[in-house]
Design a protein around this motif. Structure first.
Motif, PDB file in Angstrom:
ATOM      1  N   ARG A   9       0.783  -1.257   0.082  1.00 39.97           N
ATOM      2  CA  ARG A   9       0.095  -0.051  -0.088  1.00 39.97           C
ATOM      3  C   ARG A   9       0.718   1.277  -0.038  1.00 39.97           C
ATOM      4  N   ARG A  12       0.528   3.100  -3.271  1.00 43.98           N
ATOM      5  CA  ARG A  12      -0.778   3.588  -3.364  1.00 43.98           C
ATOM      6  C   ARG A  12      -1.557   4.876  -2.903  1.00 43.98           C
ATOM      7  N   ALA A  15      -2.229  10.124  -5.573  1.00 40.11           N
ATOM      8  CA  ALA A  15      -2.351   9.883  -6.973  1.00 40.11           C
ATOM      9  C   ALA A  15      -1.067   9.993  -7.538  1.00 40.11           C
ATOM     10  N   ARG A  18       0.521   6.762  -7.284  1.00 38.55           N
ATOM     11  CA  ARG A  18       0.056   5.588  -8.296  1.00 38.55           C
ATOM     12  C   ARG A  18       0.422   5.872  -9.657  1.00 38.55           C
ATOM     13  N   ARG A  19       0.354   7.216 -10.104  1.00 45.33           N
ATOM     14  CA  ARG A  19       0.851   7.570 -11.481  1.00 45.33           C
ATOM     15  C   ARG A  19       2.135   7.209 -11.739  1.00 45.33           C
ATOM     16  N   ALA A  22       2.621   3.293 -12.308  1.00 41.81           N
ATOM     17  CA  ALA A  22       1.478   2.517 -13.051  1.00 41.81           C
ATOM     18  C   ALA A  22       2.186   1.835 -14.054  1.00 41.81           C
TER      19      ALA A  22
END
Length: 324
Positions: A9, A12, A15, A18-19, A22
């Motif tokens: 986590r 995550r 944002a 996460r970007r 990816a």
């Protein structure tokens, strides 16, 4: 009590994180917009089963093409809807036919700033709605159809198409078209083979868009939905015959096939997010049952994750703008 183990986590939490991590991204340049042009239309006409999609006039087609290019869309796939049809699909090989004129219009509008693709199939032009010419017993005559495809290829290439989309699923279609193109000096025109095109129930809205006259079905030439190994055989044959790009159609019900094809070939792999896939999302969103924008992005990402680097989608312009 503190958990001492690994914490995925951590990647995550925001944002930005996460970007950053990816694994797959959809790029506007990987999206191809299908466009329909109908002969004789004075202005664009909505397609009720495809909300937001139009049958275009020649003028509105040029405008839609320019808008897509401005958004960064990587390609345009053109489909023609003629006023008159016959058993041979003559409008498909008429240089003044709706699709061939549209190719010239779009190339004149956008030039080489995007890839102009044309559908090479007879179904929009035949009065019986099949993808080939019929034998005396009413079945589709494979080898006679190859002759017609070769004739269509030369007319579309002469009109300026950069890529020909062979969608009929006839045996030997890639070889026949490649030979015809090369013999006529069109060596630089590429072939996008609909290598694994399934006999799907998801094509209904498309048939509204092209005003299909089909009676019966296409199960004798499109692929059975139960089969995946057969798809690899079809793809291998098309690559051996000279396909520059291979495609799986539909996309979402066949993500496993896209992944298998990606692992099997060295040429680019495309997938067509077909009309039924689009219409299901639009209908659910209209009823407030899902978050439309998130679902559009998620479906496109899933197709990219499966291995398709080219995605034909009716959301191409909208998605390209959002991605940029």
């Amino acid at each position: 009590m503190s958990y001492p183990g690994v914490r995925p986590r951590r990647l995550r939490g925001t944002a930005a994180m996460r970007r950053l991590v990816a694994e797959n991204r959809v790029s506007p340049a990987e999206l191809v917009l299908p466009l329909f042009v109908r002969e004789g239309l004075p202005e664009p006409r909505p397609i009720p089963s495809l909300p937001g999609v139009m049958q275009h006039s020649r003028e509105s087609l040029r405008k839609a093409a320019a808008e897509a290019v401005a958004a960064g869309v990587g390609g345009l796939m053109l489909f023609g809807v003629p006023q008159q049809r016959d058993p041979e699909g003559s409008a498909g090989t008429d240089p003044r036919g709706v699709l061939n004129v549209a190719i010239g219009d779009v190339v004149a509008e956008v030039g080489d700033s995007t890839v102009v693709m044309s559908d090479l199939c007879l179904d929009e032009f035949t009065d019986h709605g099949h993808c080939g010419v019929l034998a005396a017993d009413g079945t589709v005559d494979n080898d006679a159809t190859l002759v017609r495809y070769s004739e269509m290829a030369l007319v579309q290439a002469a009109a300026g198409a950069h890529v020909l989309g062979l969608s009929g699923m006839m045996d030997g279609q890639v070889q026949a078209v490649r030979r015809a193109l090369d013999a006529a000096g069109h060596e630089q025109v590429a072939i996008l083979a609909y290598a694994a095109k399934y006999a799907s129930a998801c094509y209904g809205p498309f048939r509204d868009a092209v005003e299909s006259t089909l009676e019966g079905d296409r199960q004798t030439y499109q692929q059975h939905p139960a089969n995946s190994r057969e798809a690899l055989r079809e793809v291998a044959l098309d690559v051996a015959e000279g396909a520059d790009i291979v495609m799986v159609k539909p996309a979402l019900p066949y993500l496993d096939v896209i992944a298998a094809v990606r692992d099997a070939v060295q040429v680019p792999v495309a997938a067509y997010q077909v009309s039924g896939e689009y219409a299901m999302v639009e209908a659910a969103a209209a009823n407030g049952w899902l978050d439309r924008e998130r679902v559009v992005a998620e479906t496109l990402t899933s197709i990219r994750r499966a291995g398709a680097q080219i995605i034909l989608t009716y959301w191409a312009t909208e998605a390209a703008r959002a991605l940029r």
